[in-house]
Design an enzyme around this catalytic site. Sequence first.
Site, PDB file in Angstrom:
ATOM      1  N   TYR A  30       3.773  -6.709  17.185  1.00 14.54           N
ATOM      2  CA  TYR A  30       3.454  -5.695  16.463  1.00 14.54           C
ATOM      3  C   TYR A  30       4.168  -4.623  16.574  1.00 14.54           C
ATOM      4  O   TYR A  30       5.266  -3.948  15.946  1.00 14.54           O
ATOM      5  CB  TYR A  30       1.799  -5.536  15.047  1.00 14.54           C
ATOM      6  CG  TYR A  30       2.536  -4.367  14.592  1.00 14.54           C
ATOM      7  CD1 TYR A  30       3.022  -4.863  12.939  1.00 14.54           C
ATOM      8  CD2 TYR A  30       1.962  -2.591  14.322  1.00 14.54           C
ATOM      9  CE1 TYR A  30       3.268  -3.952  12.291  1.00 14.54           C
ATOM     10  CE2 TYR A  30       2.318  -2.142  13.904  1.00 14.54           C
ATOM     11  CZ  TYR A  30       2.450  -2.085  12.851  1.00 14.54           C
ATOM     12  OH  TYR A  30       3.170  -1.312  11.438  1.00 14.54           O
ATOM     13  N   ARG A  55     -12.404  -1.731  21.809  1.00 18.28           N
ATOM     14  CA  ARG A  55     -10.784  -3.481  22.121  1.00 18.28           C
ATOM     15  C   ARG A  55     -10.059  -3.232  23.444  1.00 18.28           C
ATOM     16  O   ARG A  55      -9.417  -2.257  23.366  1.00 18.28           O
ATOM     17  CB  ARG A  55     -10.865  -3.129  20.139  1.00 18.28           C
ATOM     18  CG  ARG A  55     -11.476  -3.753  19.458  1.00 18.28           C
ATOM     19  CD  ARG A  55     -10.675  -3.611  18.408  1.00 18.28           C
ATOM     20  NE  ARG A  55     -10.003  -2.241  17.790  1.00 18.28           N
ATOM     21  CZ  ARG A  55      -9.711  -2.424  16.267  1.00 18.28           C
ATOM     22  NH1 ARG A  55     -10.032  -3.322  15.432  1.00 18.28           N
ATOM     23  NH2 ARG A  55      -9.108  -0.757  16.179  1.00 18.28           N
ATOM     24  N   TYR A  72       0.705  -1.204  -0.218  1.00 12.88           N
ATOM     25  CA  TYR A  72      -0.372   0.162   0.096  1.00 12.88           C
ATOM     26  C   TYR A  72       1.008   1.510  -0.079  1.00 12.88           C
ATOM     27  O   TYR A  72       1.010   2.070  -1.008  1.00 12.88           O
ATOM     28  CB  TYR A  72      -0.788   0.029   1.722  1.00 12.88           C
ATOM     29  CG  TYR A  72      -1.813   1.272   1.470  1.00 12.88           C
ATOM     30  CD1 TYR A  72      -2.380   1.739   0.795  1.00 12.88           C
ATOM     31  CD2 TYR A  72      -1.762   1.485   2.999  1.00 12.88           C
ATOM     32  CE1 TYR A  72      -3.883   3.060   0.791  1.00 12.88           C
ATOM     33  CE2 TYR A  72      -2.542   2.867   2.670  1.00 12.88           C
ATOM     34  CZ  TYR A  72      -3.043   3.676   1.604  1.00 12.88           C
ATOM     35  OH  TYR A  72      -3.787   4.581   2.236  1.00 12.88           O
ATOM     36  N   LYS A 126       8.349  -2.376  16.380  1.00 16.04           N
ATOM     37  CA  LYS A 126       8.913  -1.259  15.547  1.00 16.04           C
ATOM     38  C   LYS A 126       9.527  -0.773  16.409  1.00 16.04           C
ATOM     39  O   LYS A 126      10.714   0.082  16.158  1.00 16.04           O
ATOM     40  CB  LYS A 126       7.359  -0.645  15.291  1.00 16.04           C
ATOM     41  CG  LYS A 126       6.698  -0.904  13.702  1.00 16.04           C
ATOM     42  CD  LYS A 126       7.213  -0.587  12.884  1.00 16.04           C
ATOM     43  CE  LYS A 126       6.197  -1.336  12.139  1.00 16.04           C
ATOM     44  NZ  LYS A 126       7.248  -1.511  10.682  1.00 16.04           N
ATOM     45  N   SER A 172       5.835   3.812  13.424  1.00 15.12           N
ATOM     46  CA  SER A 172       5.195   4.119  13.377  1.00 15.12           C
ATOM     47  C   SER A 172       4.179   5.003  15.076  1.00 15.12           C
ATOM     48  O   SER A 172       4.770   5.096  16.126  1.00 15.12           O
ATOM     49  CB  SER A 172       3.980   2.600  13.397  1.00 15.12           C
ATOM     50  OG  SER A 172       2.210   3.006  14.411  1.00 15.12           O
ATOM     51  N   PHE A 186       9.662  -0.807   3.569  1.00 17.46           N
ATOM     52  CA  PHE A 186       8.365  -1.472   3.557  1.00 17.46           C
ATOM     53  C   PHE A 186       8.064  -2.869   4.207  1.00 17.46           C
ATOM     54  O   PHE A 186       7.123  -2.784   5.642  1.00 17.46           O
ATOM     55  CB  PHE A 186       7.324  -1.126   2.961  1.00 17.46           C
ATOM     56  CG  PHE A 186       7.773   0.447   2.400  1.00 17.46           C
ATOM     57  CD1 PHE A 186       7.218   1.588   3.125  1.00 17.46           C
ATOM     58  CD2 PHE A 186       8.191   1.130   1.306  1.00 17.46           C
ATOM     59  CE1 PHE A 186       6.718   3.165   2.988  1.00 17.46           C
ATOM     60  CE2 PHE A 186       7.632   2.551   0.845  1.00 17.46           C
ATOM     61  CZ  PHE A 186       7.322   3.195   2.111  1.00 17.46           C
ATOM     62  N   ARG A 194      -7.819   9.370  16.255  1.00 19.71           N
ATOM     63  CA  ARG A 194      -6.756   9.661  15.286  1.00 19.71           C
ATOM     64  C   ARG A 194      -6.199  10.535  14.417  1.00 19.71           C
ATOM     65  O   ARG A 194      -6.933  11.807  13.755  1.00 19.71           O
ATOM     66  CB  ARG A 194      -6.746   8.205  14.556  1.00 19.71           C
ATOM     67  CG  ARG A 194      -6.948   7.265  14.920  1.00 19.71           C
ATOM     68  CD  ARG A 194      -5.905   6.554  16.099  1.00 19.71           C
ATOM     69  NE  ARG A 194      -6.265   5.264  16.545  1.00 19.71           N
ATOM     70  CZ  ARG A 194      -6.277   4.420  17.951  1.00 19.71           C
ATOM     71  NH1 ARG A 194      -7.318   6.500  18.515  1.00 19.71           N
ATOM     72  NH2 ARG A 194      -6.858   4.151  18.119  1.00 19.71           N
TER      73      ARG A 194
HETATM   74  P1  NAD Z   1       1.086  -4.130   2.755  1.00 20.43           P
HETATM   75  O1  NAD Z   1       1.148  -5.025   3.333  1.00 20.43           O
HETATM   76  O2  NAD Z   1       0.319  -3.722   1.230  1.00 20.43           O
HETATM   77  O3  NAD Z   1       3.114  -4.026   2.633  1.00 20.43           O
HETATM   78  C1  NAD Z   1       4.122  -4.517   3.149  1.00 20.43           C
HETATM   79  C2  NAD Z   1       5.032  -5.333   1.300  1.00 20.43           C
HETATM   80  O4  NAD Z   1       5.784  -6.345   2.396  1.00 20.43           O
HETATM   81  C3  NAD Z   1       3.479  -5.925   1.270  1.00 20.43           C
HETATM   82  O5  NAD Z   1       3.477  -5.787  -0.116  1.00 20.43           O
HETATM   83  C4  NAD Z   1       4.296  -7.177   1.228  1.00 20.43           C
HETATM   84  O6  NAD Z   1       4.111  -8.238   0.416  1.00 20.43           O
HETATM   85  C5  NAD Z   1       5.730  -7.651   1.730  1.00 20.43           C
HETATM   86  N1  NAD Z   1       6.487  -8.297   2.643  1.00 20.43           N
HETATM   87  C6  NAD Z   1       5.818  -8.494   3.304  1.00 20.43           C
HETATM   88  N2  NAD Z   1       7.115  -9.898   4.380  1.00 20.43           N
HETATM   89  C7  NAD Z   1       7.607  -9.192   3.511  1.00 20.43           C
HETATM   90  C8  NAD Z   1       9.107 -10.442   3.638  1.00 20.43           C
HETATM   91  N3  NAD Z   1       9.610 -11.176   4.766  1.00 20.43           N
HETATM   92  N4  NAD Z   1      10.239 -10.099   2.117  1.00 20.43           N
HETATM   93  C9  NAD Z   1       9.443  -9.520   1.095  1.00 20.43           C
HETATM   94  N5  NAD Z   1       8.304  -8.452   1.512  1.00 20.43           N
HETATM   95  C10 NAD Z   1       7.597  -8.888   2.467  1.00 20.43           C
HETATM   96  O7  NAD Z   1       1.710  -3.067   4.132  1.00 20.43           O
HETATM   97  P2  NAD Z   1       1.343  -1.045   4.088  1.00 20.43           P
HETATM   98  O8  NAD Z   1       0.465  -0.205   5.036  1.00 20.43           O
HETATM   99  O9  NAD Z   1       2.305  -0.409   3.211  1.00 20.43           O
HETATM  100  O10 NAD Z   1       2.781  -0.912   5.473  1.00 20.43           O
HETATM  101  C11 NAD Z   1       4.133  -0.102   5.238  1.00 20.43           C
HETATM  102  C12 NAD Z   1       5.535  -0.440   6.411  1.00 20.43           C
HETATM  103  O11 NAD Z   1       4.283   0.513   6.984  1.00 20.43           O
HETATM  104  C13 NAD Z   1       5.113  -1.490   7.130  1.00 20.43           C
HETATM  105  O12 NAD Z   1       6.104  -1.742   7.743  1.00 20.43           O
HETATM  106  C14 NAD Z   1       3.786  -1.021   8.511  1.00 20.43           C
HETATM  107  O13 NAD Z   1       4.100  -1.872   9.312  1.00 20.43           O
HETATM  108  C15 NAD Z   1       4.541   0.148   8.159  1.00 20.43           C
HETATM  109  N6  NAD Z   1       3.019   1.379   9.019  1.00 20.43           N
HETATM  110  C16 NAD Z   1       1.770   0.636   8.082  1.00 20.43           C
HETATM  111  C17 NAD Z   1       1.127   1.746   8.740  1.00 20.43           C
HETATM  112  C18 NAD Z   1      -0.499   1.895   7.888  1.00 20.43           C
HETATM  113  O14 NAD Z   1      -1.453   1.913   9.176  1.00 20.43           O
HETATM  114  N7  NAD Z   1      -0.505   0.882   6.646  1.00 20.43           N
HETATM  115  C19 NAD Z   1       1.329   2.710  10.135  1.00 20.43           C
HETATM  116  C20 NAD Z   1       2.059   2.296  10.268  1.00 20.43           C
HETATM  117  C21 NAD Z   1       3.436   1.709   9.439  1.00 20.43           C
END
Ligand code: NAD
Length: 342
Positions: A150, A296, A12, A154, A125, A82, A232
Site C-alpha cells: 500500500y 504490530r 470517506y 503511494k 500519505s 481518491f 500520530r
Molecule cells: P475510502 O475507501 O473511503 O474511499 C475510496 C473510494 O474509492 C471508495 O468509495 C471506493 O469504492 C472507491 N474505489 C476504490 N477502487 C476503485 C476503482 N477501481 N474504481 C472506482 N472507484 C474505486 O478511502 P478514504 O479513506 O476516503 O481514502 C481516500 C484516499 O486517501 C485513498 O487514496 C487513500 O489511500 C488515501 N489516504 C487515506 C488515508 C486514511 O487514513 N483514510 C490516509 C492517507 C491517504
Amino acid sequence: MGKILVTGGTGYIGAHTVVELQNNGYEVVIIDNLSNSDIKILTQIETITGKKPGFVKLDLRDKSLIIEFLKEHTDISGVIHFAASKSVSESVKNPLLYYDNNISTLVNLLNSLSDKQVNFVFSSSCTVYGEPDILPVTEQAEIKKAESPYGNTKQIGEEILKETANATDNLKVIALRYFNPVGAHQSALIGELPNGVPQNLVPFITQTAIGKREQLTVFGDKFDTPDGSCIRDFIHVVDLAKAHVAAIKRMEAKQMAAAYEVFNVGTGNGYSVLELIHTFEKVTGKQLNYRIGPPRDGDIVKIWGDVSLAEKELSWKAENDLTSMLSSAWAWENYINNNPLN
Ligand code: NAD
C-alpha cells in the site's frame, strides 16, 4: 469554474471533499465503483449542500469506460483522485490487488486525460516518510523504503505523477500527503464507514464505545514516547477536505511554482494513541474497554508534520482540535447506528 471530477467521491474523504467543493460553487461529478462506499452517501451530500453531485458508477481499472465517460463530460478542468484501496494489512496479503487498483487506475486515468488541460490532486500519505529521522517531518524529508505494498503504491503514484507532469504542458499536479484523517462532518450525515472490522483507530474506538466491538487493542505501550504509545498527527477530515479545494484554487489561479508540487496536510501536532483514547473518554463521558497488546510489525512509532508550506502556499490551515475531531466522530457513530444506510 470548470467541472471537478472526484474519483472515489462516495468514500470517506471524497464525500467530505465533494461537500466543500459544492459549498465553494464547484460543479462535481463523481466516479466510484462503490467497492468501499454506499450510493446513499449521495443523498446525504444533497441534504448537506442542497445539491446532488453527478455520479457515474465505474471501475477505473477499465480504461475504455473512462474514455467513454470523458466523451460525455468534456468540460472537466480538475480531477481529485481518491479512488484506491487503503488497507495496509490487506495489501501485504494481496499486493497485486493494490498495484492493480492503485497504480493501474492512476495510469488509466492519466492516459485517458492526456489530451486535456487538467489540474490533478492526488491522495498521497505520510506513509511515504516511514519512520522520520527529524520531527516535525517536512516535504524535503527522505522517502524511505515502503513498509507495505500500500505504502509503495503511494510512492510510485507520486513518481508517476511527477514524471508525467514534467513531461507535458497539459498536466499540473498537487500531491497532498495526508497525516491521519479522523472525525466526521458537523451535520453527522457523512463520516467514516468501514466495511467490516475497522482498520483505523477512531472508528474502532467509536464502535467499541457504542457496543459494536467488545474491546479495543492498543498496539504497544513501551515505545520511546512520553506515555509509551505511538504518536500520530490526527487531522479533522473537514479540514483535510478544505485543503483539496485550496489546492484546486491554487492551480486555477496559476500560482504553482512547478508543474508538480507536494504538501503535507496535518495539524502539525502529535498526539499519542492513549491521549486520543482519554480525550475521547472525556469528550463523550464513555469509559472505553481497551487493553494493551503487542506492537504490530512495521508500525511507525512517532510522526507529525511540518505544515508550514501548506499554510503559506495554499493559504490553508487546519482549524479543528482533537476534541472536535472526536466529538464529530462520536456524533456520526450514533447517527449511523440509528440510521443504517443499508
Ligand atoms: P475510502 O475507501 O473511503 O474511499 C475510496 C473510494 O474509492 C471508495 O468509495 C471506493 O469504492 C472507491 N474505489 C476504490 N477502487 C476503485 C476503482 N477501481 N474504481 C472506482 N472507484 C474505486 O478511502 P478514504 O479513506 O476516503 O481514502 C481516500 C484516499 O486517501 C485513498 O487514496 C487513500 O489511500 C488515501 N489516504 C487515506 C488515508 C486514511 O487514513 N483514510 C490516509 C492517507 C491517504
